[in-house]
Design an enzyme around this catalytic site. Structure first.
Site, PDB file in Angstrom:
ATOM      1  N   VAL A 177      56.314  47.854 -10.296  1.00 30.97           N
ATOM      2  CA  VAL A 177      56.027  46.489  -9.861  1.00 30.97           C
ATOM      3  C   VAL A 177      56.227  46.313  -8.352  1.00 30.97           C
ATOM      4  O   VAL A 177      55.496  45.561  -7.714  1.00 30.97           O
ATOM      5  CB  VAL A 177      56.855  45.475 -10.684  1.00 30.97           C
ATOM      6  CG1 VAL A 177      58.342  45.556 -10.363  1.00 30.97           C
ATOM      7  CG2 VAL A 177      56.348  44.067 -10.471  1.00 30.97           C
TER       8      VAL A 177
ATOM      9  N   TYR B 198      56.600  59.195 -23.919  1.00 30.29           N
ATOM     10  CA  TYR B 198      57.223  59.548 -22.639  1.00 30.29           C
ATOM     11  C   TYR B 198      58.739  59.638 -22.795  1.00 30.29           C
ATOM     12  O   TYR B 198      59.372  60.628 -22.415  1.00 30.29           O
ATOM     13  CB  TYR B 198      56.852  58.488 -21.601  1.00 30.29           C
ATOM     14  CG  TYR B 198      57.532  58.626 -20.263  1.00 30.29           C
ATOM     15  CD1 TYR B 198      57.062  59.514 -19.311  1.00 30.29           C
ATOM     16  CD2 TYR B 198      58.645  57.834 -19.934  1.00 30.29           C
ATOM     17  CE1 TYR B 198      57.677  59.634 -18.076  1.00 30.29           C
ATOM     18  CE2 TYR B 198      59.262  57.946 -18.709  1.00 30.29           C
ATOM     19  CZ  TYR B 198      58.781  58.851 -17.776  1.00 30.29           C
ATOM     20  OH  TYR B 198      59.402  58.960 -16.552  1.00 30.29           O
TER      21      TYR B 198
ATOM     22  N   SER C 217      64.713  59.810 -17.436  1.00 27.44           N
ATOM     23  CA  SER C 217      64.356  58.401 -17.204  1.00 27.44           C
ATOM     24  C   SER C 217      65.209  57.464 -18.055  1.00 27.44           C
ATOM     25  O   SER C 217      65.642  57.825 -19.164  1.00 27.44           O
ATOM     26  CB  SER C 217      62.883  58.214 -17.583  1.00 27.44           C
ATOM     27  OG  SER C 217      62.571  56.859 -17.734  1.00 27.44           O
TER      28      SER C 217
HETATM   29  P1  NAD Z   1      54.407  61.173  -9.496  1.00 27.30           P
HETATM   30  O1  NAD Z   1      53.289  61.061 -10.496  1.00 27.30           O
HETATM   31  O2  NAD Z   1      54.192  60.656  -8.134  1.00 27.30           O
HETATM   32  O3  NAD Z   1      54.868  62.703  -9.395  1.00 27.30           O
HETATM   33  C1  NAD Z   1      54.689  63.660 -10.407  1.00 27.30           C
HETATM   34  C2  NAD Z   1      54.215  64.961  -9.748  1.00 27.30           C
HETATM   35  O4  NAD Z   1      54.080  65.972 -10.754  1.00 27.30           O
HETATM   36  C3  NAD Z   1      52.824  64.812  -9.095  1.00 27.30           C
HETATM   37  O5  NAD Z   1      52.830  65.415  -7.816  1.00 27.30           O
HETATM   38  C4  NAD Z   1      51.891  65.560 -10.046  1.00 27.30           C
HETATM   39  O6  NAD Z   1      50.739  66.076  -9.410  1.00 27.30           O
HETATM   40  C5  NAD Z   1      52.824  66.627 -10.601  1.00 27.30           C
HETATM   41  N1  NAD Z   1      52.422  67.150 -11.913  1.00 27.30           N
HETATM   42  C6  NAD Z   1      52.059  66.417 -13.007  1.00 27.30           C
HETATM   43  N2  NAD Z   1      51.755  67.246 -14.028  1.00 27.30           N
HETATM   44  C7  NAD Z   1      51.931  68.516 -13.567  1.00 27.30           C
HETATM   45  C8  NAD Z   1      51.768  69.813 -14.149  1.00 27.30           C
HETATM   46  N3  NAD Z   1      51.344  69.967 -15.417  1.00 27.30           N
HETATM   47  N4  NAD Z   1      52.052  70.895 -13.396  1.00 27.30           N
HETATM   48  C9  NAD Z   1      52.454  70.770 -12.117  1.00 27.30           C
HETATM   49  N5  NAD Z   1      52.614  69.571 -11.506  1.00 27.30           N
HETATM   50  C10 NAD Z   1      52.357  68.461 -12.226  1.00 27.30           C
HETATM   51  O7  NAD Z   1      55.673  60.485 -10.180  1.00 27.30           O
HETATM   52  P2  NAD Z   1      57.128  60.154  -9.592  1.00 27.30           P
HETATM   53  O8  NAD Z   1      57.316  58.686  -9.709  1.00 27.30           O
HETATM   54  O9  NAD Z   1      57.347  60.831  -8.305  1.00 27.30           O
HETATM   55  O10 NAD Z   1      58.027  60.825 -10.726  1.00 27.30           O
HETATM   56  C11 NAD Z   1      58.729  62.068 -10.540  1.00 27.30           C
HETATM   57  C12 NAD Z   1      59.584  62.339 -11.766  1.00 27.30           C
HETATM   58  O11 NAD Z   1      60.541  61.294 -11.933  1.00 27.30           O
HETATM   59  C13 NAD Z   1      58.804  62.402 -13.084  1.00 27.30           C
HETATM   60  O12 NAD Z   1      59.368  63.405 -13.894  1.00 27.30           O
HETATM   61  C14 NAD Z   1      59.028  61.029 -13.688  1.00 27.30           C
HETATM   62  O13 NAD Z   1      58.897  61.065 -15.090  1.00 27.30           O
HETATM   63  C15 NAD Z   1      60.457  60.747 -13.249  1.00 27.30           C
HETATM   64  N6  NAD Z   1      60.794  59.312 -13.225  1.00 27.30           N
HETATM   65  C16 NAD Z   1      60.201  58.471 -12.307  1.00 27.30           C
HETATM   66  C17 NAD Z   1      60.560  57.107 -12.296  1.00 27.30           C
HETATM   67  C18 NAD Z   1      59.987  56.143 -11.291  1.00 27.30           C
HETATM   68  O14 NAD Z   1      60.427  54.962 -11.276  1.00 27.30           O
HETATM   69  N7  NAD Z   1      59.060  56.541 -10.435  1.00 27.30           N
HETATM   70  C19 NAD Z   1      61.491  56.611 -13.223  1.00 27.30           C
HETATM   71  C20 NAD Z   1      62.047  57.496 -14.146  1.00 27.30           C
HETATM   72  C21 NAD Z   1      61.709  58.848 -14.117  1.00 27.30           C
HETATM   73  C1  UD1 Z   2      60.001  51.164 -16.139  1.00 25.95           C
HETATM   74  C2  UD1 Z   2      59.254  52.462 -15.937  1.00 25.95           C
HETATM   75  C3  UD1 Z   2      58.911  53.064 -17.250  1.00 25.95           C
HETATM   76  C4  UD1 Z   2      60.125  53.118 -18.194  1.00 25.95           C
HETATM   77  C5  UD1 Z   2      60.746  51.740 -18.323  1.00 25.95           C
HETATM   78  C6  UD1 Z   2      61.993  51.755 -19.210  1.00 25.95           C
HETATM   79  C7  UD1 Z   2      57.989  52.349 -13.862  1.00 25.95           C
HETATM   80  C8  UD1 Z   2      56.655  52.143 -13.213  1.00 25.95           C
HETATM   81  N1  UD1 Z   2      58.030  52.223 -15.184  1.00 25.95           N
HETATM   82  O1  UD1 Z   2      59.123  50.216 -16.699  1.00 25.95           O
HETATM   83  O2  UD1 Z   2      58.491  54.381 -16.966  1.00 25.95           O
HETATM   84  O3  UD1 Z   2      59.731  53.493 -19.474  1.00 25.95           O
HETATM   85  O4  UD1 Z   2      61.111  51.336 -17.014  1.00 25.95           O
HETATM   86  O5  UD1 Z   2      63.045  52.316 -18.588  1.00 25.95           O
HETATM   87  O6  UD1 Z   2      58.965  52.655 -13.214  1.00 25.95           O
HETATM   88  N2  UD1 Z   2      55.305  43.331 -13.902  1.00 25.95           N
HETATM   89  C9  UD1 Z   2      54.612  42.173 -13.551  1.00 25.95           C
HETATM   90  N3  UD1 Z   2      53.426  42.309 -12.884  1.00 25.95           N
HETATM   91  C10 UD1 Z   2      52.904  43.537 -12.545  1.00 25.95           C
HETATM   92  C11 UD1 Z   2      53.627  44.705 -12.903  1.00 25.95           C
HETATM   93  C12 UD1 Z   2      54.816  44.555 -13.592  1.00 25.95           C
HETATM   94  O7  UD1 Z   2      55.046  41.052 -13.846  1.00 25.95           O
HETATM   95  O8  UD1 Z   2      51.821  43.585 -11.931  1.00 25.95           O
HETATM   96  C13 UD1 Z   2      56.587  43.179 -14.624  1.00 25.95           C
HETATM   97  C14 UD1 Z   2      56.606  43.985 -15.909  1.00 25.95           C
HETATM   98  O9  UD1 Z   2      56.056  43.283 -16.981  1.00 25.95           O
HETATM   99  C15 UD1 Z   2      58.114  44.237 -16.058  1.00 25.95           C
HETATM  100  C16 UD1 Z   2      58.628  44.310 -14.617  1.00 25.95           C
HETATM  101  O10 UD1 Z   2      57.610  43.737 -13.810  1.00 25.95           O
HETATM  102  O11 UD1 Z   2      58.740  43.175 -16.722  1.00 25.95           O
HETATM  103  C17 UD1 Z   2      58.855  45.730 -14.143  1.00 25.95           C
HETATM  104  O12 UD1 Z   2      57.676  46.488 -14.436  1.00 25.95           O
HETATM  105  P1  UD1 Z   2      57.470  48.043 -14.047  1.00 25.95           P
HETATM  106  O13 UD1 Z   2      57.675  48.222 -12.599  1.00 25.95           O
HETATM  107  O14 UD1 Z   2      56.166  48.454 -14.630  1.00 25.95           O
HETATM  108  O15 UD1 Z   2      58.669  48.798 -14.738  1.00 25.95           O
HETATM  109  P2  UD1 Z   2      59.279  48.740 -16.226  1.00 25.95           P
HETATM  110  O16 UD1 Z   2      58.485  47.910 -17.126  1.00 25.95           O
HETATM  111  O17 UD1 Z   2      60.717  48.382 -16.043  1.00 25.95           O
END
Ligand code: NAD
Ligand code: UD1
Length: 313
Positions: free
Chosen positions: A191, A147, A123
């Protein structure tokens, strides 16, 4: 001909479900997931998909999967994906996000001769709030949450296993990922999932629909569409050159939150009711990536924020 087998941990999650859908075009898929935040609804029905209910932080669950299958690629996405949850529960998060990674690496190493690539989902949180921009893979690492610390430690293990034990691997630092099936129900959800939900409620005539904007809307983010993240992950898996390397995955675009809201209003034809609140503690003002490194492997961003939002909506 028998298809090659690919393991996707966290495959029932938001990003994992999209990855599985695309990989099924070519491979036999095994999903290991404990459905803590994921759901079977994120997974397509297919004779080429085996779902294993299990926990990556239980070494015997991981060992069992590796005793049953031999993998060509592994994508490790299972994690506590919420930063807020990691602050509330650092010990439990560490058990899953750190131990889970080591158990998988350890088990995968026994099959290292067969595995073409172990790809880890890291991330942008590893960069913390250090202000130098855009973030390059060589930028200062300064995580500010449990995290981010576990993602950084996991990345380091992944690359070290590649160098020490010959398990070919890469790590991918995702910026703000968005797209269909992202869960909008927590106040810490991405967001764009919260905004999409709000616009849909406005469209449906819900007069209580209201978006809370934390800060003045000038915060900048690099929002990457989930389809582009999937393409990047598969590219990292299939590329030889990416071995032992870390890559930013982002969109090559940056937008303020107010610009995003304006763009979404144009797409939906709806005016969004806004409430302003003070910025969240620890909120990062600007986050965006330099993605030249992955572009050199041939990565092309297919969706701009506008086309991605249109698909999402
Ligand atoms: P998500 O919560 O939708 O997916 C995570 C999945 O992992 C879920 O299906 C959950 O059930 C499973 N899981 C959690 N703990 C587990 C365990 N102990 N054993 C087996 N399965 C388990 O989240 P996502 O947004 O799809 O994120 C996927 C990956 O990408 C994560 O590693 C997250 O940290 C990383 N990531 C996501 C974002 C984002 O913007 N969504 C940004 C940076 C990194
Ligand atoms: C994201 C990641 C987080 C990571 C961080 C740093 C997600 C959900 N979170 O946080 O895991 O640690 O980047 O890389 O992807 N906001 C509003 N109203 C809302 C929700 C959010 O104004 O209801 C604003 C937040 O304050 C922020 C922006 O929108 O300034 C983006 O928020 P969010 O989507 O939660 O992501 P990050 O804060 O960038």
């Amino acid at each position: 001909m028998k298809k090659e087998t690919v393991l996707v941990t966290g495959g029932a999650g938001f990003i994992g479900g999209h990855l599985v859908e695309k990989l099924l075009q070519k491979y036999h898929i095994v999903v290991l997931d404990n459905l803590s935040t994921g759901t079977m609804m994120n997974l397509p029905e297919s004779p080429h998909l085996d779902f294993v209910f299990g926990d990556v932080s239980q070494e015997e669950d991981v060992a069992q999967v590796f005793a049953t299958y031999t993998f060509t690629y592994i994508f490790h996405l299972a994690a506590v994906a919420s930063v807020a949850a990691s602050i509330e529960n650092p010990v439990e998060t560490h058990r899953i996000n750190m131990n889970g990674t080591i158990y998988l690496l350890h088990a995968a190493q026994q099959q290292a001769a067969h595995i073409q690539k172990f790809v880890f989902a890291s991330s942008a949180a590893v960069y913390g709030s250090e202000p130098t921009l855009p973030k390059k893979e060589s930028s200062i690492i300064a995580p500010i949450t449990p995290y981010g610390i576990d993602k950084w430690a996991s990345e380091s293990y992944v690359i070290t296993y590649s160098q020490l034990f010959g398990l070919k691997s890469s790590a991918a630092r995702f910026f703000n990922v968005y797209g269909p099936r992202q869960n909008p129900t927590s106040p810490y959800s991405g967001v764009l999932s919260i905004l999409t939900d709000c616009f849909q409620r406005v469209k449906a005539g819900d007069e209580t629909a209201n978006f809370t904007l934390y800060g003045d809307g000038s915060q900048v983010r690099d929002f990457v569409y989930v389809g582009d993240v999937v393409n990047a992950l598969i590219l990292l898996a299939e590329s030889e050159e990416s071995t032992s390397e870390v890559y930013n995955i982002a969109s090559d675009q940056r937008h303020t939150l107010l610009e995003v809201i304006g763009m979404y209003e144009t797409i939906t034809g709806e005016k969004l009711p806004l409430t302003y609140q003070t910025a969240r503690a620890g909120d990062i003002q600007k986050s965006y990536a330099d993605i030249e490194k992955i572009k050199k492997l041939g990565f092309v961003v297919e969706d701009s924020l506008e086309t991605g939002l249109r698909k999402y909506y």
